[in-house]
Design a protein around this motif. Structure first.
Motif, PDB file in Angstrom:
ATOM      1  N   HIS A 139     -30.349   2.919  55.532  1.00 61.57           N
ATOM      2  CA  HIS A 139     -30.644   2.770  56.958  1.00 61.57           C
ATOM      3  C   HIS A 139     -29.374   2.650  57.784  1.00 61.57           C
ATOM      4  N   ASP A 140     -28.515   1.691  57.427  1.00 67.60           N
ATOM      5  CA  ASP A 140     -27.332   1.441  58.250  1.00 67.60           C
ATOM      6  C   ASP A 140     -26.315   2.565  58.163  1.00 67.60           C
ATOM      7  N   LEU A 141     -26.253   3.234  57.032  1.00 64.91           N
ATOM      8  CA  LEU A 141     -25.278   4.301  56.862  1.00 64.91           C
ATOM      9  C   LEU A 141     -25.672   5.566  57.606  1.00 64.91           C
ATOM     10  N   LEU A 142     -26.965   5.903  57.582  1.00 63.47           N
ATOM     11  CA  LEU A 142     -27.396   7.226  58.021  1.00 63.47           C
ATOM     12  C   LEU A 142     -28.346   7.255  59.206  1.00 63.47           C
ATOM     13  N   TYR A 143     -29.226   6.246  59.327  1.00 64.84           N
ATOM     14  CA  TYR A 143     -30.362   6.383  60.237  1.00 64.84           C
ATOM     15  C   TYR A 143     -30.571   5.179  61.152  1.00 64.84           C
ATOM     16  N   HIS A 144     -29.521   4.442  61.490  1.00 62.39           N
ATOM     17  CA  HIS A 144     -29.723   3.168  62.172  1.00 62.39           C
ATOM     18  C   HIS A 144     -30.298   3.302  63.579  1.00 62.39           C
ATOM     19  N   ASP A 145     -30.196   4.489  64.184  1.00 56.79           N
ATOM     20  CA  ASP A 145     -30.739   4.675  65.533  1.00 56.79           C
ATOM     21  C   ASP A 145     -31.959   5.593  65.547  1.00 56.79           C
ATOM     22  N   CYS A 146     -32.553   5.810  64.388  1.00 55.14           N
ATOM     23  CA  CYS A 146     -33.679   6.738  64.279  1.00 55.14           C
ATOM     24  C   CYS A 146     -35.019   6.002  64.394  1.00 55.14           C
ATOM     25  N   ALA A 147     -36.058   6.736  64.736  1.00 58.83           N
ATOM     26  CA  ALA A 147     -37.407   6.163  64.794  1.00 58.83           C
ATOM     27  C   ALA A 147     -37.798   5.599  63.436  1.00 58.83           C
ATOM     28  N   SER A 148     -38.679   4.613  63.449  1.00 59.30           N
ATOM     29  CA  SER A 148     -39.021   3.888  62.223  1.00 59.30           C
ATOM     30  C   SER A 148     -39.604   4.789  61.134  1.00 59.30           C
ATOM     31  N   GLU A 149     -40.262   5.882  61.507  1.00 53.62           N
ATOM     32  CA  GLU A 149     -40.877   6.750  60.499  1.00 53.62           C
ATOM     33  C   GLU A 149     -39.852   7.599  59.751  1.00 53.62           C
ATOM     34  N   ILE A 150     -38.640   7.693  60.273  1.00 52.76           N
ATOM     35  CA  ILE A 150     -37.641   8.545  59.641  1.00 52.76           C
ATOM     36  C   ILE A 150     -37.186   7.987  58.298  1.00 52.76           C
ATOM     37  N   LEU A 151     -36.994   6.679  58.197  1.00 54.02           N
ATOM     38  CA  LEU A 151     -36.469   6.106  56.964  1.00 54.02           C
ATOM     39  C   LEU A 151     -37.358   6.420  55.761  1.00 54.02           C
ATOM     40  N   PRO A 152     -38.665   6.141  55.799  1.00 55.66           N
ATOM     41  CA  PRO A 152     -39.478   6.496  54.625  1.00 55.66           C
ATOM     42  C   PRO A 152     -39.547   7.999  54.384  1.00 55.66           C
ATOM     43  N   PHE A 153     -39.560   8.795  55.446  1.00 60.56           N
ATOM     44  CA  PHE A 153     -39.565  10.252  55.282  1.00 60.56           C
ATOM     45  C   PHE A 153     -38.319  10.711  54.536  1.00 60.56           C
ATOM     46  N   ALA A 154     -37.158  10.237  54.979  1.00 56.64           N
ATOM     47  CA  ALA A 154     -35.905  10.648  54.355  1.00 56.64           C
ATOM     48  C   ALA A 154     -35.724  10.017  52.980  1.00 56.64           C
ATOM     49  N   PHE A 155     -36.079   8.748  52.862  1.00 52.26           N
ATOM     50  CA  PHE A 155     -35.866   8.027  51.602  1.00 52.26           C
ATOM     51  C   PHE A 155     -36.594   8.720  50.451  1.00 52.26           C
ATOM     52  N   ALA A 156     -37.759   9.275  50.735  1.00 57.16           N
ATOM     53  CA  ALA A 156     -38.533   9.946  49.696  1.00 57.16           C
ATOM     54  C   ALA A 156     -37.920  11.283  49.291  1.00 57.16           C
ATOM     55  N   ARG A 157     -36.960  11.782  50.055  1.00 57.15           N
ATOM     56  CA  ARG A 157     -36.412  13.112  49.813  1.00 57.15           C
ATOM     57  C   ARG A 157     -34.930  13.124  49.477  1.00 57.15           C
ATOM     58  N   LEU A 158     -34.219  12.039  49.733  1.00 55.48           N
ATOM     59  CA  LEU A 158     -32.803  11.985  49.386  1.00 55.48           C
ATOM     60  C   LEU A 158     -32.628  12.218  47.885  1.00 55.48           C
ATOM     61  N   CYS A 159     -31.570  12.921  47.515  1.00 54.06           N
ATOM     62  CA  CYS A 159     -31.372  13.282  46.108  1.00 54.06           C
ATOM     63  C   CYS A 159     -29.922  13.038  45.710  1.00 54.06           C
ATOM     64  N   PRO A 160     -29.638  13.066  44.414  1.00 54.14           N
ATOM     65  CA  PRO A 160     -28.247  12.914  43.976  1.00 54.14           C
ATOM     66  C   PRO A 160     -27.363  14.044  44.500  1.00 54.14           C
ATOM     67  N   GLN A 161     -26.125  13.709  44.751  1.00 49.79           N
ATOM     68  CA  GLN A 161     -25.144  14.672  45.232  1.00 49.79           C
ATOM     69  C   GLN A 161     -24.137  14.967  44.123  1.00 49.79           C
ATOM     70  N   ALA A 162     -24.002  16.233  43.770  1.00 49.37           N
ATOM     71  CA  ALA A 162     -23.012  16.635  42.775  1.00 49.37           C
ATOM     72  C   ALA A 162     -21.603  16.335  43.283  1.00 49.37           C
ATOM     73  N   ILE A 163     -20.778  15.785  42.410  1.00 49.01           N
ATOM     74  CA  ILE A 163     -19.418  15.401  42.785  1.00 49.01           C
ATOM     75  C   ILE A 163     -18.440  16.564  42.661  1.00 49.01           C
ATOM     76  N   ALA A 164     -18.614  17.411  41.660  1.00 51.28           N
ATOM     77  CA  ALA A 164     -17.634  18.470  41.375  1.00 51.28           C
ATOM     78  C   ALA A 164     -17.303  19.338  42.583  1.00 51.28           C
ATOM     79  N   PRO A 165     -18.295  19.833  43.344  1.00 54.19           N
ATOM     80  CA  PRO A 165     -17.921  20.680  44.492  1.00 54.19           C
ATOM     81  C   PRO A 165     -17.144  19.929  45.558  1.00 54.19           C
ATOM     82  N   GLN A 166     -17.372  18.629  45.659  1.00 53.46           N
ATOM     83  CA  GLN A 166     -16.668  17.854  46.668  1.00 53.46           C
ATOM     84  C   GLN A 166     -15.246  17.491  46.237  1.00 53.46           C
TER      85      GLN A 166
END
Length: 240
Positions: A139-166
């Motif tokens: 919440h605090d890192l990504l969505y602190h000013d977003c509507a309350s419904e955004i957090l559960p919507f996003a939380f259910a879809r966030l996925c691991p990020q591959a490190i190698a390309p970065q």
């Protein structure tokens, strides 16, 4: 009107542009979003994700008329695409995104920031190939000013990020330099220091730099205003 290709950042997918796409369409533009490898519905194993692979997805979905928008880490794949084929897109727009410097990886660019905001917010996988955002930090890192419904919507879809390309350096040449660029800085970003975004925004001329009073996720917090900013920048970018 313009054709926008929307490229997500770390741990996200095409789903994060849910609200921006109709806002752009309401202004008469076409807008498309893609999943980078191992994100969203893309089945690529994390162990197989490379910067070149991310670049190739952008290239395969861009046309010479396309304005490619990259959010956060998405600034790297879109830059790699421009370096590989500057004729494959009309322009690049960086949205609170990393702008590469010649020969530096995204991780190296992040470490050059005046403040480190995400160090305590991410966790590396046991195999060392990826990282995720800590649930209590999302919440605090990504969505602190977003509507309350955004957090559960996003939380259910966030996925691991591959490190190698970065961690992959990106050499740049005149190919990258000659692609027109714009930058949108978020003034209340808790992921990339806004003063660092201001520094990176100088990749674009002053008239193609914009600000939005938003978190790191203006596509959720201010989608209509973000669409208006993109519309304004499109009118200032060179025509095809």
């Amino acid at each position: 009107m313009a054709d926008f290709l929307l490229v997500h950042g770390s741990c996200h997918g095409a789903w994060c542009w849910r609200d921006l796409i109709p806002a752009l369409e309401a202004l008469g533009h076409s807008a498309r979003a893609i999943d980078l490898p191992s994100h969203g519905s893309d089945p690529t194993p994390i162990s197989d994700v490379t910067l070149d692979g991310c670049r190739d997805v952008v290239l395969s979905t861009s046309t010479p008329q396309t304005i490619v928008v990259g959010h956060s880490w998405g600034g790297y794949p879109i830059s790699a695409a421009a370096e590989a084929n500057p004729k494959a897109m009309r322009a690049l727009i960086y949205l609170c995104a990393y702008v590469p410097q010649d020969g530096l990886s995204m991780v190296e660019m992040r470490r050059r920031a005046p403040r480190q905001l995400i160090v305590d917010a991410v966790e590396k996988s046991t195999d060392g190939l990826s990282y995720t955002v800590r649930p209590d930090k999302v919440h605090d890192l990504l969505y602190h000013d977003c509507a309350s419904e955004i957090l559960p919507f996003a939380f259910a879809r966030l996925c691991p990020q591959a490190i190698a390309p970065q961690e992959t350096p990106l050499p740049l040449s005149d190919n990258f330099a000659r692609v027109p660029k714009a930058y949108i800085r978020a003034t209340d970003d808790h992921t990339i220091p806004t003063e660092y975004e201001e520094e990176m925004s100088h990749v674009a001329p002053e008239e193609l730099r914009a600000t939005i009073d938003s978190s790191h996720s203006p596509f959720f917090s201010h989608p209509r205003y973000l669409a208006e900013i993109l519309d304004d920048l499109e009118q200032k970018l060179p025509a095809v």
